[in-house]
Design a protein around this motif. Structure first.
Motif, mmCIF file in Angstrom:
data_model
loop_
_atom_site.group_PDB
_atom_site.id
_atom_site.type_symbol
_atom_site.label_atom_id
_atom_site.label_comp_id
_atom_site.label_asym_id
_atom_site.label_seq_id
_atom_site.Cartn_x
_atom_site.Cartn_y
_atom_site.Cartn_z
ATOM 1 N N UNK A 130 52.921 -6.477 -126.502
ATOM 2 C CA UNK A 130 52.593 -7.329 -125.564
ATOM 3 C C UNK A 130 52.350 -6.318 -124.223
ATOM 4 N N UNK A 131 51.947 -7.409 -123.042
ATOM 5 C CA UNK A 131 51.676 -6.296 -121.816
ATOM 6 C C UNK A 131 53.234 -5.723 -121.121
ATOM 7 N N UNK A 132 52.945 -4.606 -120.587
ATOM 8 C CA UNK A 132 54.064 -3.988 -119.840
ATOM 9 C C UNK A 132 54.104 -3.920 -118.484
ATOM 10 N N UNK A 133 55.205 -4.523 -117.873
ATOM 11 C CA UNK A 133 55.304 -4.519 -116.350
ATOM 12 C C UNK A 133 55.633 -3.368 -115.887
ATOM 13 N N UNK A 134 54.947 -2.745 -114.924
ATOM 14 C CA UNK A 134 55.161 -1.587 -114.167
ATOM 15 C C UNK A 134 55.282 -1.941 -112.792
ATOM 16 N N UNK A 135 57.014 -2.205 -112.668
ATOM 17 C CA UNK A 135 57.314 -2.566 -111.358
ATOM 18 C C UNK A 135 57.242 -1.542 -110.110
ATOM 19 N N UNK A 136 56.553 -2.044 -108.930
ATOM 20 C CA UNK A 136 56.742 -1.046 -107.987
ATOM 21 C C UNK A 136 57.655 -1.827 -106.792
ATOM 22 N N UNK A 137 58.678 -1.366 -106.485
ATOM 23 C CA UNK A 137 59.802 -2.009 -105.742
ATOM 24 C C UNK A 137 59.334 -1.984 -104.119
ATOM 25 N N UNK A 138 57.935 -1.361 -103.516
ATOM 26 C CA UNK A 138 57.709 -1.870 -102.445
ATOM 27 C C UNK A 138 56.234 -2.609 -102.188
ATOM 28 N N UNK A 139 55.959 -2.876 -100.965
ATOM 29 C CA UNK A 139 54.645 -3.773 -100.849
ATOM 30 C C UNK A 139 53.692 -2.860 -101.347
ATOM 31 N N UNK A 140 52.474 -3.741 -101.197
ATOM 32 C CA UNK A 140 51.138 -3.117 -101.805
ATOM 33 C C UNK A 140 50.667 -2.343 -100.471
ATOM 34 N N UNK A 141 50.006 -1.186 -101.042
ATOM 35 C CA UNK A 141 49.538 -0.207 -100.050
ATOM 36 C C UNK A 141 50.203 1.100 -99.834
ATOM 37 N N UNK A 142 51.472 1.156 -100.577
ATOM 38 C CA UNK A 142 52.249 2.282 -100.122
ATOM 39 C C UNK A 142 52.085 3.381 -101.335
ATOM 40 N N UNK A 143 52.663 4.501 -101.109
ATOM 41 C CA UNK A 143 52.317 5.434 -102.270
ATOM 42 C C UNK A 143 52.348 5.219 -103.880
ATOM 43 N N UNK A 159 52.912 6.926 -86.023
ATOM 44 C CA UNK A 159 53.575 6.748 -87.182
ATOM 45 C C UNK A 159 53.589 7.731 -88.141
ATOM 46 N N UNK A 160 54.692 7.824 -89.102
ATOM 47 C CA UNK A 160 54.663 8.571 -90.107
ATOM 48 C C UNK A 160 54.515 7.784 -91.402
ATOM 49 N N UNK A 161 53.643 8.197 -92.157
ATOM 50 C CA UNK A 161 53.023 7.461 -93.368
ATOM 51 C C UNK A 161 52.688 8.397 -94.540
ATOM 52 N N UNK A 162 52.905 8.077 -95.467
ATOM 53 C CA UNK A 162 52.353 8.964 -96.625
ATOM 54 C C UNK A 162 51.225 9.243 -96.647
ATOM 55 N N UNK A 163 50.701 10.324 -97.187
ATOM 56 C CA UNK A 163 49.369 10.852 -97.163
ATOM 57 C C UNK A 163 48.532 9.811 -97.734
ATOM 58 N N UNK A 164 48.824 9.477 -99.205
ATOM 59 C CA UNK A 164 47.952 8.618 -99.833
ATOM 60 C C UNK A 164 47.547 7.188 -98.946
ATOM 61 N N UNK A 165 48.659 6.903 -98.398
ATOM 62 C CA UNK A 165 48.552 5.546 -97.605
ATOM 63 C C UNK A 165 47.697 5.719 -96.498
ATOM 64 N N UNK A 166 47.540 6.970 -95.823
ATOM 65 C CA UNK A 166 46.908 7.109 -94.451
ATOM 66 C C UNK A 166 45.498 7.851 -94.700
ATOM 67 N N UNK A 167 45.306 8.388 -95.988
ATOM 68 C CA UNK A 167 44.232 9.434 -96.012
ATOM 69 C C UNK A 167 42.810 8.795 -95.935
ATOM 70 N N UNK A 168 42.405 7.826 -96.389
ATOM 71 C CA UNK A 168 41.224 6.906 -96.306
ATOM 72 C C UNK A 168 40.840 6.709 -94.763
ATOM 73 N N UNK A 169 42.084 6.295 -93.901
ATOM 74 C CA UNK A 169 41.820 5.954 -92.436
ATOM 75 C C UNK A 169 41.715 7.398 -91.762
ATOM 76 N N UNK A 170 42.090 8.293 -92.318
ATOM 77 C CA UNK A 170 41.992 9.735 -91.617
ATOM 78 C C UNK A 170 40.312 10.327 -91.921
ATOM 79 N N UNK A 171 40.088 10.200 -93.118
ATOM 80 C CA UNK A 171 38.745 10.636 -93.342
ATOM 81 C C UNK A 171 37.896 9.674 -92.922
ATOM 82 N N UNK A 172 37.813 8.411 -92.505
ATOM 83 C CA UNK A 172 37.122 7.340 -91.927
ATOM 84 C C UNK A 172 37.182 7.576 -90.200
ATOM 85 N N UNK A 173 38.029 8.357 -89.952
ATOM 86 C CA UNK A 173 38.017 8.685 -88.372
ATOM 87 C C UNK A 173 38.792 7.438 -87.593
#
Length: 321
Positions: free
Chosen positions: A28-41, A201-215
């Motif tokens: 059956x399906x497996x739940x992969x629990x992320x204990x933080x909100x969407x958008x984080x690393x 702000x301090x943010x993880x690189x994955x959460x900020x990189x698209x914003x950085x690349x987009x200027x």
């Protein structure tokens, strides 16, 4: 005699059925629990690996965000879940290695309640400011903070998170007093930097990189010991303050009590999923360093991190109920 033979056949049939069920994982399906909100690393990583992980293990992978209390709520829920391999934890070291020192009672024991299954990778944090901000370099930030002690503020994903503690480390290393503003997750922190409500702000690189690349965000410096291959143009904080280093790593855990069979199947499936070049490329493009830590060394890494961050938490004075 006929009745005895009948019961023997029933017993054999039951044993065969139990054996088939034991071998059927996953059925059956497996739940992969992320204990933080969407958008984080770990949310980004979970959604990038879920299709390949599911294909490799032969089941649908459902990514579930269960945020709250800095990751404690979701982590607790996995620790208390059935030990059948259908609820796994994809977490980051801020929850697993910092919360036990930060909270008086996090509600879980990171060492005794979980089995380490697979280390995925690590990524730095990045200090960012909005476009047009006067804070373009670390020199700019430190100079402003020294000129106006306690006035310059930075956002984090929450009290006691690595993004909070990195600010405390920079304060100590540079001899400044930036004011910490905690948010409930990295996404709202970034949104307020984008909107100009907070200057840094301090943010993880994955959460900020698209914003950085987009200027949409300016990258000031990252928190790893060396520059990231995903953004080599961004200097490290350590180039100026060598003791100011901290990364977030991502790993999968299961509650203690899962069978050896489940552990081996999850590990083999993750190995297969991450062997795909397209998966590795997507993760690397997000700033995740996939340099492996063998699974048998993940327990030692966790214990080392628990000791490291406990000292930093004590020095920062952070404490949560």
């Amino acid at each position: 005699m006929n009745r005895l033979i009948h019961y023997l056949f029933l017993a054999v049939g039951l044993l065969v059925s139990i054996g088939v069920q034991a071998q059927a994982y996953p059925s059956k399906p497996i739940s992969l629990v992320v204990p933080q909100a969407a958008g984080g690393t770990n949310d980004i990583v979970a959604r990038l690996i879920a299709p390949s992980f599911g294909e490799a293990i032969g089941a649908s992978i459902v990514v579930e965000n269960r945020p709250g209390a800095g990751g404690n709520i979701g982590t607790q829920s996995v620790a208390r879940s059935p030990k059948d391999g259908y609820t796994l934890l994809l977490t980051i070291n801020s929850a697993q290695a910092i919360n036990p020192s930060l909270y008086k009672n996090p509600g879980f024991d990171p060492v005794n309640d979980f089995v380490p299954l697979y280390y995925i990778g690590a990524t730095p944090y990045v200090l960012v400011s909005p476009p047009g901000s006067p804070y373009k370099t670390l020199v700019d930030v430190v100079a402003a903070a020294k000129k106006r002690p306690g006035e310059l503020s930075y956002a984090s994903a929450g009290n006691g998170t690595i993004s909070h503690l990195l600010g405390a480390m920079l304060n100590a290393s540079a001899g400044i007093e930036m004011q910490h503003i905690p948010y409930k997750g990295v996404a709202p922190a970034i949104n307020d930097v984008l909107g100009g409500q907070v200057p840094l702000a301090f943010a993880s690189l994955p959460s900020a990189l698209n914003y950085i690349k987009a200027g949409k965000l300016q990258a000031i410096a990252i928190s790893s010991a060396k520059r990231s291959s995903a953004a080599p143009e961004i200097p490290t904080i350590a180039e100026t303050y060598p003791d100011c280093v901290g990364e977030v790593w991502v790993a999968i855990f299961a509650p203690v009590g899962v069978s050896v069979d489940v552990i081996k199947k999850v590990q083999a499936a993750m190995e297969k999923a991450l062997s795909k070049s397209e998966v590795r490329e997507r993760l690397s493009a997000q700033g995740l360093d996939l340099a492996p830590v063998p699974t048998n060394k993940l327990s030692a890494l966790l214990k080392d991190e628990l000791a490291k961050w406990a000292k930093i938490v004590r020095a920062s004075g952070a404490q949560l109920d």
